[in-house]
Scaffold this motif. Structure first.
Motif, PDB file in Angstrom:
ATOM      1  N   UNK A 191       1.038  -1.179   0.127  1.00  0.00           N
ATOM      2  CA  UNK A 191       0.054  -0.318   0.206  1.00  0.00           C
ATOM      3  C   UNK A 191       0.548   1.152  -0.237  1.00  0.00           C
ATOM      4  N   UNK A 192       1.681   1.287   0.989  1.00  0.00           N
ATOM      5  CA  UNK A 192       2.511   2.270   0.920  1.00  0.00           C
ATOM      6  C   UNK A 192       3.447   2.429  -0.646  1.00  0.00           C
ATOM      7  N   UNK A 193       3.868   1.560  -0.364  1.00  0.00           N
ATOM      8  CA  UNK A 193       4.884   1.700  -2.153  1.00  0.00           C
ATOM      9  C   UNK A 193       3.927   2.480  -3.190  1.00  0.00           C
ATOM     10  N   UNK A 194       2.463   2.130  -3.260  1.00  0.00           N
ATOM     11  CA  UNK A 194       1.441   2.510  -4.645  1.00  0.00           C
ATOM     12  C   UNK A 194       1.351   4.115  -4.018  1.00  0.00           C
ATOM     13  N   UNK A 195       1.320   4.490  -2.382  1.00  0.00           N
ATOM     14  CA  UNK A 195       1.069   5.977  -2.940  1.00  0.00           C
ATOM     15  C   UNK A 195       2.356   6.308  -2.830  1.00  0.00           C
ATOM     16  N   UNK A 196       3.457   5.840  -2.219  1.00  0.00           N
ATOM     17  CA  UNK A 196       4.892   6.568  -2.432  1.00  0.00           C
ATOM     18  C   UNK A 196       5.113   7.292  -4.123  1.00  0.00           C
ATOM     19  N   UNK A 197       4.813   5.839  -5.240  1.00  0.00           N
ATOM     20  CA  UNK A 197       4.574   5.925  -6.485  1.00  0.00           C
ATOM     21  C   UNK A 197       4.207   6.846  -6.657  1.00  0.00           C
ATOM     22  N   UNK A 198       2.489   7.572  -6.553  1.00  0.00           N
ATOM     23  CA  UNK A 198       1.652   8.474  -6.367  1.00  0.00           C
ATOM     24  C   UNK A 198       1.835   8.716  -6.287  1.00  0.00           C
ATOM     25  N   UNK A 199       2.971   9.685  -5.597  1.00  0.00           N
ATOM     26  CA  UNK A 199       3.547  11.051  -4.899  1.00  0.00           C
ATOM     27  C   UNK A 199       4.352  11.322  -5.821  1.00  0.00           C
ATOM     28  N   UNK A 200       5.240  10.737  -6.436  1.00  0.00           N
ATOM     29  CA  UNK A 200       5.910  11.019  -7.186  1.00  0.00           C
ATOM     30  C   UNK A 200       6.290  10.574  -8.825  1.00  0.00           C
ATOM     31  N   UNK A 201       5.025  10.415  -9.425  1.00  0.00           N
ATOM     32  CA  UNK A 201       4.286  10.366 -10.437  1.00  0.00           C
ATOM     33  C   UNK A 201       5.349  11.616 -11.312  1.00  0.00           C
ATOM     34  N   UNK A 202       5.234  11.371 -12.602  1.00  0.00           N
ATOM     35  CA  UNK A 202       5.827  12.291 -13.224  1.00  0.00           C
ATOM     36  C   UNK A 202       6.096  13.629 -13.408  1.00  0.00           C
ATOM     37  N   UNK A 203       4.693  13.734 -13.260  1.00  0.00           N
ATOM     38  CA  UNK A 203       4.207  15.316 -12.835  1.00  0.00           C
ATOM     39  C   UNK A 203       4.614  16.342 -12.425  1.00  0.00           C
ATOM     40  N   UNK A 204       5.218  15.290 -10.835  1.00  0.00           N
ATOM     41  CA  UNK A 204       5.720  15.935  -9.573  1.00  0.00           C
ATOM     42  C   UNK A 204       6.840  15.834  -9.829  1.00  0.00           C
ATOM     43  N   UNK A 205       7.338  15.496 -10.120  1.00  0.00           N
ATOM     44  CA  UNK A 205       8.894  14.285 -10.139  1.00  0.00           C
ATOM     45  C   UNK A 205       9.511  15.412 -10.974  1.00  0.00           C
ATOM     46  N   UNK A 206       9.288  15.801 -12.216  1.00  0.00           N
ATOM     47  CA  UNK A 206       9.896  16.464 -12.504  1.00  0.00           C
ATOM     48  C   UNK A 206      10.590  18.119 -12.560  1.00  0.00           C
ATOM     49  N   UNK A 207       9.606  18.406 -11.366  1.00  0.00           N
ATOM     50  CA  UNK A 207       9.647  19.353 -10.816  1.00  0.00           C
ATOM     51  C   UNK A 207      10.828  19.813  -9.683  1.00  0.00           C
ATOM     52  N   UNK A 208      10.993  17.710  -9.058  1.00  0.00           N
ATOM     53  CA  UNK A 208      11.959  17.941  -8.028  1.00  0.00           C
ATOM     54  C   UNK A 208      12.851  17.500  -8.733  1.00  0.00           C
ATOM     55  N   UNK A 209      13.163  17.249  -9.481  1.00  0.00           N
ATOM     56  CA  UNK A 209      14.602  17.254 -10.072  1.00  0.00           C
ATOM     57  C   UNK A 209      15.031  18.166 -10.437  1.00  0.00           C
ATOM     58  N   UNK A 210      14.610  19.281 -11.220  1.00  0.00           N
ATOM     59  CA  UNK A 210      14.882  20.391 -11.400  1.00  0.00           C
ATOM     60  C   UNK A 210      15.302  21.381  -9.735  1.00  0.00           C
ATOM     61  N   UNK A 211      14.684  21.145  -9.025  1.00  0.00           N
ATOM     62  CA  UNK A 211      15.525  21.211  -7.218  1.00  0.00           C
ATOM     63  C   UNK A 211      16.448  20.614  -7.063  1.00  0.00           C
ATOM     64  N   UNK A 212      16.539  19.509  -7.326  1.00  0.00           N
ATOM     65  CA  UNK A 212      18.217  18.763  -6.944  1.00  0.00           C
ATOM     66  C   UNK A 212      19.380  19.485  -7.957  1.00  0.00           C
ATOM     67  N   UNK A 213      18.912  19.493  -9.745  1.00  0.00           N
ATOM     68  CA  UNK A 213      19.748  19.892 -10.397  1.00  0.00           C
ATOM     69  C   UNK A 213      20.209  21.607 -10.357  1.00  0.00           C
ATOM     70  N   UNK A 214      19.473  22.470  -9.450  1.00  0.00           N
ATOM     71  CA  UNK A 214      19.826  23.629  -8.917  1.00  0.00           C
ATOM     72  C   UNK A 214      20.841  23.577  -7.528  1.00  0.00           C
ATOM     73  N   UNK A 215      19.817  22.669  -6.645  1.00  0.00           N
ATOM     74  CA  UNK A 215      21.397  22.861  -6.109  1.00  0.00           C
ATOM     75  C   UNK A 215      22.052  22.229  -5.692  1.00  0.00           C
ATOM     76  N   UNK A 216      22.421  21.155  -6.950  1.00  0.00           N
ATOM     77  CA  UNK A 216      23.820  20.672  -7.018  1.00  0.00           C
ATOM     78  C   UNK A 216      24.561  21.885  -7.271  1.00  0.00           C
ATOM     79  N   UNK A 217      23.858  22.261  -9.111  1.00  0.00           N
ATOM     80  CA  UNK A 217      25.111  23.569  -8.942  1.00  0.00           C
ATOM     81  C   UNK A 217      25.986  24.853  -8.647  1.00  0.00           C
ATOM     82  N   UNK A 218      24.344  25.268  -7.378  1.00  0.00           N
ATOM     83  CA  UNK A 218      25.031  25.602  -5.886  1.00  0.00           C
ATOM     84  C   UNK A 218      26.265  25.395  -5.118  1.00  0.00           C
ATOM     85  N   UNK A 219      26.525  23.813  -5.488  1.00  0.00           N
ATOM     86  CA  UNK A 219      27.132  23.787  -4.736  1.00  0.00           C
ATOM     87  C   UNK A 219      28.687  23.991  -5.156  1.00  0.00           C
TER      88      UNK A 219
END
Length: 277
Positions: free
Chosen positions: A249-277
């Motif tokens: 159940x929690x794997x299903x919920x977790x995968x839903x939370x990081x579905x493609x439409x949401x994950x892309x914004x997260x990836x962009x945040x990680x990339x920006x943080x990597x550039x700042x470091x």
């Protein structure tokens, strides 16, 4: 170069983690009580923070009210489950015992120890160090992030095998190991979405305390009988199946939370943080 740094960091951390665990157990003994558990947890949290800062991931420790609230909202199902447990077990404790059997001083120490040990310690270990290091070592891609979610979740679950010590029936502990993997995956998904480790820390500590308030505080059973606590909490029948059901159940919920439409914004945040470091 950054990926190599974090790969070496993972190896170094694993070595330091196991050496420090052995030393702390040698100094105070295994299961030496809540005060020792609290002291050990403070030492461990300090070690995790040193690693996080040393490898340029200080932003993973930032506290922000907006992202904190987002994390608690995103973890909605888990948040509601925790709130239900708190009210249910407090009401049950009041009905059956009136006041807690654990003395006030013990309650304070217990709450602080669980908050630091589970809320901060386990979250800083699995999310702060393992997830961030693995993600940075693999890369900020969908596959990299999911891999970085799965491995710490497995480590989080297996960490609960330590509860087998002094346990007459291992089945409840095995069930705990299984459902802890699912909970760990959900926490990773919440962390990916909100980027606030304190949200996961609060949810984690609140959940553990919500389950323990009746068994440990009102009944004063302590943490030595974790197996019986898990068995009574889940019900004594089909414990393994219930553990699997929670994880699925929690794997299903977790995968839903990081579905493609949401994950892309997260990836962009990680990339920006990597550039700042």
């Amino acid at each position: 170069m950054n990926k190599t740094k974090y790969r070496l960091g993972i190896i170094l951390f694993i070595v330091v983690y196991f050496v420090s665990t052995i030393l702390l157990q040698f100094i105070n003994g295994i299961g030496a009580g809540m005060v020792d558990y609290m002291i050990h947890s403070i030492i461990n949290v300090a070690m995790y923070i040193v690693f996080i800062l040393a490898f340029g991931l200080k932003k993973s420790l930032r506290f922000n009210l907006k992202s904190l609230g987002e994390g608690i909202v995103v973890g909605g199902a888990f948040t509601l489950w925790t709130v239900f447990n708190i009210f249910y077990y407090i009401i049950r404790g009041i009905k059956e015992y009136g006041t807690p059997l654990m003395e006030t001083k013990g309650i304070i120490i217990f709450v602080i120890a669980i908050t630091i040990g589970a809320g901060m310690g386990e979250e800083f270990l699995t999310r702060g160090v393992l997830f961030n290091f693995i993600r940075s070592a693999i890369g900020n891609t969908k596959a990299g992030i999911i891999t970085a979610m799965i491995i710490p979740s497995m480590a989080f679950g297996l960490k609960h095998l330590g509860n087998l010590s002094g346990c007459s029936d291992p089945t409840p502990v095995y069930a705990q190991v299984i459902y802890a993997i699912g909970i760990g995956f959900l926490f990773n998904a919440v962390y990916v979405r909100c980027g606030n480790i304190w949200a996961c820390s609060i949810l984690h500590a609140a959940f553990d305390l919500s389950v323990m308030v009746y068994f440990c505080i009102y009944r004063n059973e302590g943490l030595e009988g974790v197996g019986s606590l898990v068995a009574e909490w889940l019900g004594y029948d089909a414990l393994i199946l219930k553990g699997v059901a929670i994880t699925v159940g929690f794997f299903a919920v977790g995968l839903f939370l990081i579905r493609d439409s949401k994950l892309q914004k997260c990836i962009e945040r990680y990339e920006n943080e990597a550039l700042e470091n």
